[in-house]
Design a protein around this motif. Sequence first.
Motif, PDB file in Angstrom:
ATOM      1  N   LYS A   1      11.654  -1.481 -30.133  1.00  0.00           N
ATOM      2  CA  LYS A   1      11.313  -3.078 -29.251  1.00  0.00           C
ATOM      3  C   LYS A   1      12.667  -3.701 -28.958  1.00  0.00           C
ATOM      4  N   PRO A   2      12.969  -4.421 -28.177  1.00  0.00           N
ATOM      5  CA  PRO A   2      11.818  -4.818 -27.085  1.00  0.00           C
ATOM      6  C   PRO A   2      11.365  -3.677 -26.161  1.00  0.00           C
ATOM      7  N   LEU A   3      10.559  -3.290 -25.844  1.00  0.00           N
ATOM      8  CA  LEU A   3      10.003  -2.278 -25.290  1.00  0.00           C
ATOM      9  C   LEU A   3       9.803  -2.593 -23.540  1.00  0.00           C
ATOM     10  N   SER A   4      10.619  -1.857 -22.781  1.00  0.00           N
ATOM     11  CA  SER A   4      10.652  -2.232 -21.291  1.00  0.00           C
ATOM     12  C   SER A   4       9.386  -1.250 -20.819  1.00  0.00           C
TER      13      SER A   4
ATOM     14  N   TYR B   1       6.508   4.079 -19.851  1.00  0.00           N
ATOM     15  CA  TYR B   1       6.275   4.944 -18.863  1.00  0.00           C
ATOM     16  C   TYR B   1       6.762   6.317 -19.098  1.00  0.00           C
ATOM     17  N   ARG B   2       7.999   6.411 -19.201  1.00  0.00           N
ATOM     18  CA  ARG B   2       8.844   7.644 -19.798  1.00  0.00           C
ATOM     19  C   ARG B   2       7.998   8.421 -20.933  1.00  0.00           C
ATOM     20  N   ALA B   3       8.030   7.580 -21.874  1.00  0.00           N
ATOM     21  CA  ALA B   3       7.311   7.992 -23.108  1.00  0.00           C
ATOM     22  C   ALA B   3       5.931   8.726 -22.999  1.00  0.00           C
ATOM     23  N   LEU B   4       5.156   8.003 -22.093  1.00  0.00           N
ATOM     24  CA  LEU B   4       3.838   8.338 -21.825  1.00  0.00           C
ATOM     25  C   LEU B   4       3.787   9.844 -20.992  1.00  0.00           C
ATOM     26  N   ALA B   5       4.907   9.584 -19.911  1.00  0.00           N
ATOM     27  CA  ALA B   5       5.021  10.847 -19.146  1.00  0.00           C
ATOM     28  C   ALA B   5       5.290  12.240 -20.266  1.00  0.00           C
ATOM     29  N   ASP B   6       6.366  11.867 -20.896  1.00  0.00           N
ATOM     30  CA  ASP B   6       7.079  13.141 -21.732  1.00  0.00           C
ATOM     31  C   ASP B   6       5.678  13.567 -22.636  1.00  0.00           C
ATOM     32  N   GLN B   7       4.771  12.776 -22.915  1.00  0.00           N
ATOM     33  CA  GLN B   7       3.624  13.179 -23.801  1.00  0.00           C
ATOM     34  C   GLN B   7       2.592  13.909 -23.093  1.00  0.00           C
ATOM     35  N   ALA B   8       2.536  13.594 -21.928  1.00  0.00           N
ATOM     36  CA  ALA B   8       1.006  13.846 -20.974  1.00  0.00           C
ATOM     37  C   ALA B   8       1.239  15.454 -20.939  1.00  0.00           C
ATOM     38  N   PRO B   9       0.088  15.918 -20.924  1.00  0.00           N
ATOM     39  CA  PRO B   9      -0.060  17.516 -20.498  1.00  0.00           C
ATOM     40  C   PRO B   9       0.501  17.696 -19.294  1.00  0.00           C
TER      41      PRO B   9
ATOM     42  N   ALA C   1      21.195   2.878 -24.695  1.00  0.00           N
ATOM     43  CA  ALA C   1      20.697   1.903 -25.647  1.00  0.00           C
ATOM     44  C   ALA C   1      20.763   0.405 -25.016  1.00  0.00           C
ATOM     45  N   GLY C   2      22.053   0.215 -24.430  1.00  0.00           N
ATOM     46  CA  GLY C   2      22.237  -1.133 -23.911  1.00  0.00           C
ATOM     47  C   GLY C   2      21.222  -1.391 -22.793  1.00  0.00           C
TER      48      GLY C   2
ATOM     49  N   ASP D   1      15.805  -2.231 -19.283  1.00  0.00           N
ATOM     50  CA  ASP D   1      16.264  -1.360 -18.167  1.00  0.00           C
ATOM     51  C   ASP D   1      16.537  -1.940 -17.116  1.00  0.00           C
ATOM     52  N   ASN D   2      17.238  -3.149 -17.280  1.00  0.00           N
ATOM     53  CA  ASN D   2      17.684  -3.804 -16.215  1.00  0.00           C
ATOM     54  C   ASN D   2      19.244  -4.011 -16.020  1.00  0.00           C
ATOM     55  N   PRO D   3      19.862  -3.310 -15.323  1.00  0.00           N
ATOM     56  CA  PRO D   3      21.286  -3.270 -15.110  1.00  0.00           C
ATOM     57  C   PRO D   3      21.947  -4.644 -14.668  1.00  0.00           C
TER      58      PRO D   3
END
Length: 195
Positions: free
Chosen positions: A40-43, A48-56, A84-85, A91-93
């Motif tokens: 947290k805080p979660l972007s 979406y990356r975590a979900l994609a990583d865990q998807a079949p 991490a930053g 994820d906002n540069p």
Amino acid sequence: TARFIRAQHPDIKIVALTANAQPQDRERSLREGFAGHLVKPLSRNALYRALADQAPTDGASNGGTGAEPAQFPLLDALGLDTAAGLVSTGDNPELYRKVLRNFSEAGGDLVGSLQAALAEDDWPTAMRVVHTMKSLLNLVGAIALAQVASDLEKDLKQAVPPAQDQLAHLVTGYSELREALRGMDDIAGADDLPV
């Protein structure tokens, strides 16, 4: 916990969501049976990356886009974990650039406040200052230095005088990082962060 759920449902994948952002926290989550570790805080992008990583994957390679994380040599040379930053700023540069600028220009005299509190054995104030330093260091991606602050904070909670080598490391590292960022013409400029 994850082990209990996985014992009942071995095929389910569980991702930890926590405010604990230190590398050992991620390692502990994975040891405890979590398939991933989000902070947290979660972007949205991190989720979406975590979900994609865990998807079949149906035999395809796992891991979202499969792209390697970008390298940011100027900031990496300062010991910053820019990934991490960026996570800490959704994820906002552009926001990350602003956070880095604020840290360098308007970080306040936390070092002076810490030294004054310690000189008076004012443990609660010293602990609050170190906690603030830890939070700011995590926010900019100075993870190793934030861990030093975390260790000092634990000592101060117990009203234990901090180890002088750790204190010197935190004070010097914090001051040098602010000064180095202040000296950069364009913090995380076009060559350093994607836009």
